[in-house]
Design a protein around this motif. Sequence first.
Motif: not given
Length: 556
Positions: A265-279, A516-527
């Motif tokens: 949907t836009g520009v992907i920030d490919v930060t190599t140092a950290v993840s944008g969603v990791a819990g 788990t149907k219809g939910r993203s892996l990150e939502e299910l795992s809390g990430e």
Amino acid sequence: MTGAGEILNSLDKAKTQWYHFTTIIIAGMGFFTDAYDLFCISTVTRLLGRLYYYDPLSKTPGVLPANVSAAVNGVALCGTFVGQLLFGWLGDRLGRKRVYGWTLLLMILTSLASAMSFGSSAKAVMSTLCFFRFWLGVGIGGDYPLSATIMSEYANQKTRGTFIAAVFAMQGMGILGGATISIIISSMFRSAIDSPSFMVNPVDSTPRQADFVWRIVLALGAIPAALTFYYRMKMPETARYTALVAKDNKQAALDMGRVLQVDFTGVIDVTTAVSGVAGPEYGLFSKQFLKRHGLELLGCSSTWFLLDIAFYSQNLFQKDIFSSIGWLPAAKTMSALEEVFRVSRAQALIALVSTVPGYWVTVALVDVIGRWVIQMIGFFFMTLFMFVLTFQYYSLRGSPCKNDPSLFCGGNHTAFLSLYALTFFFANFGPNVTTFIIPAELFPARLRSTCHGISAAAGKAGAIVGAFGFLYAAQNQTEGKQDKGYPTGIGLKNSFLLLSVINAAGLFMTFFVPETKGRSLEELSGENNSDKQQAPYSSSYMADKQTGSYTESGRY
């Protein structure tokens, strides 16, 4: 501007593409091989007894001693248990791609080695066969967590369950394939060699050439694995592992662009140092993991454990059930090659009418009605049909025929076999597939393969209980009527009752497993619960929707 979150969101929303099906084929052929190798041994077990354990002073065909039969049938399950734990851990530690090819290579080599089991005595041949089948099991075990995790991380959110189920459904095709190959090989040898029944000529009923039959059947298990080895080695690492575990958004975007057409949907920030969603990065043995995922891991492991006790023990009953209803005549009335043919034909028929359809009904409905519902339906009907088989056992089976006590007369054999087949159908349109899917969806990316391996290993512990325990438990209660070399057991009827209770326990433990149907892996795992951290400098990639390539730009 977004980072890993945008990459993974793009994966979830990606349209179904040819590479999704390519991944199903690559992973699925591994499972075809897994099932072929695990179940084809049951088609030639009786042949091994005739070849290596015939006593000329006996008036009956040779059979494997109880301890040898248990080892030959169960040693691969022990190896599978080890492989699931080992490769599950390695999949998170080293990456899915790096170890994915190892499992297939191990299966190829040990399938061939099993076929070439050597020795100057029966004990030596069986020992080398068991040794190679143990390591074959290690390779098979590694395929479980890695294939499930890779497919779940490549799939889009809408059809993730269908894709994972399709991979596992190849197990049914492998069971059918193993029986079919045994039918073909035994038929070829029967047409080339004139072998009388054991009653007519005990020695000639098992020709020396029959030793090639079981070796060819085992060796052919290497072919489907070999056909996909190159493609498995060429697969890129999953974007989820690269972004969330290796924390390299740039490489994740590049790898995803190599194989999938995705809309950013836009520009992907490919930060190599950290993840944008990791819990928070808690470990497997931490209090935080126990609080967040402890009950889920308990639910996944216990249901798989209980399911596999029932599933693998039912396969042991096949020869007794087929014999009692007349599908398998008394061993002394057949030659060794005819016995292989008849055992394989019966196994193929059960697979064709109940096992395989159950898998593919799950594939069709798992993203429609959900994993939890299918698992509850499966356990419920498995329990129901086992109770019916228990309490209507004698009326359905009948009583021993006067002219041939090994057969049963007066019962309803069609109903008996139908109920037995339906338990296989609802095992596969039920927990046999869903217990494979759910652990690949619930846990954080850095622990996903490990937790799936733990759940699968719990299942194989149940399979070992089913394969070893019920091999003895299902023996006749009357002294002298049990199989040669076995102590008396609790009998088939009581075994069915015990399995009913086990299936009912699986139904209860399913309440610990979420939908788990219809939910993203990150939502299910809390990430997806933590705020994004930003590095001082990162680079960005603009997605080209036509080519799937990316244009890099720097940003301070």
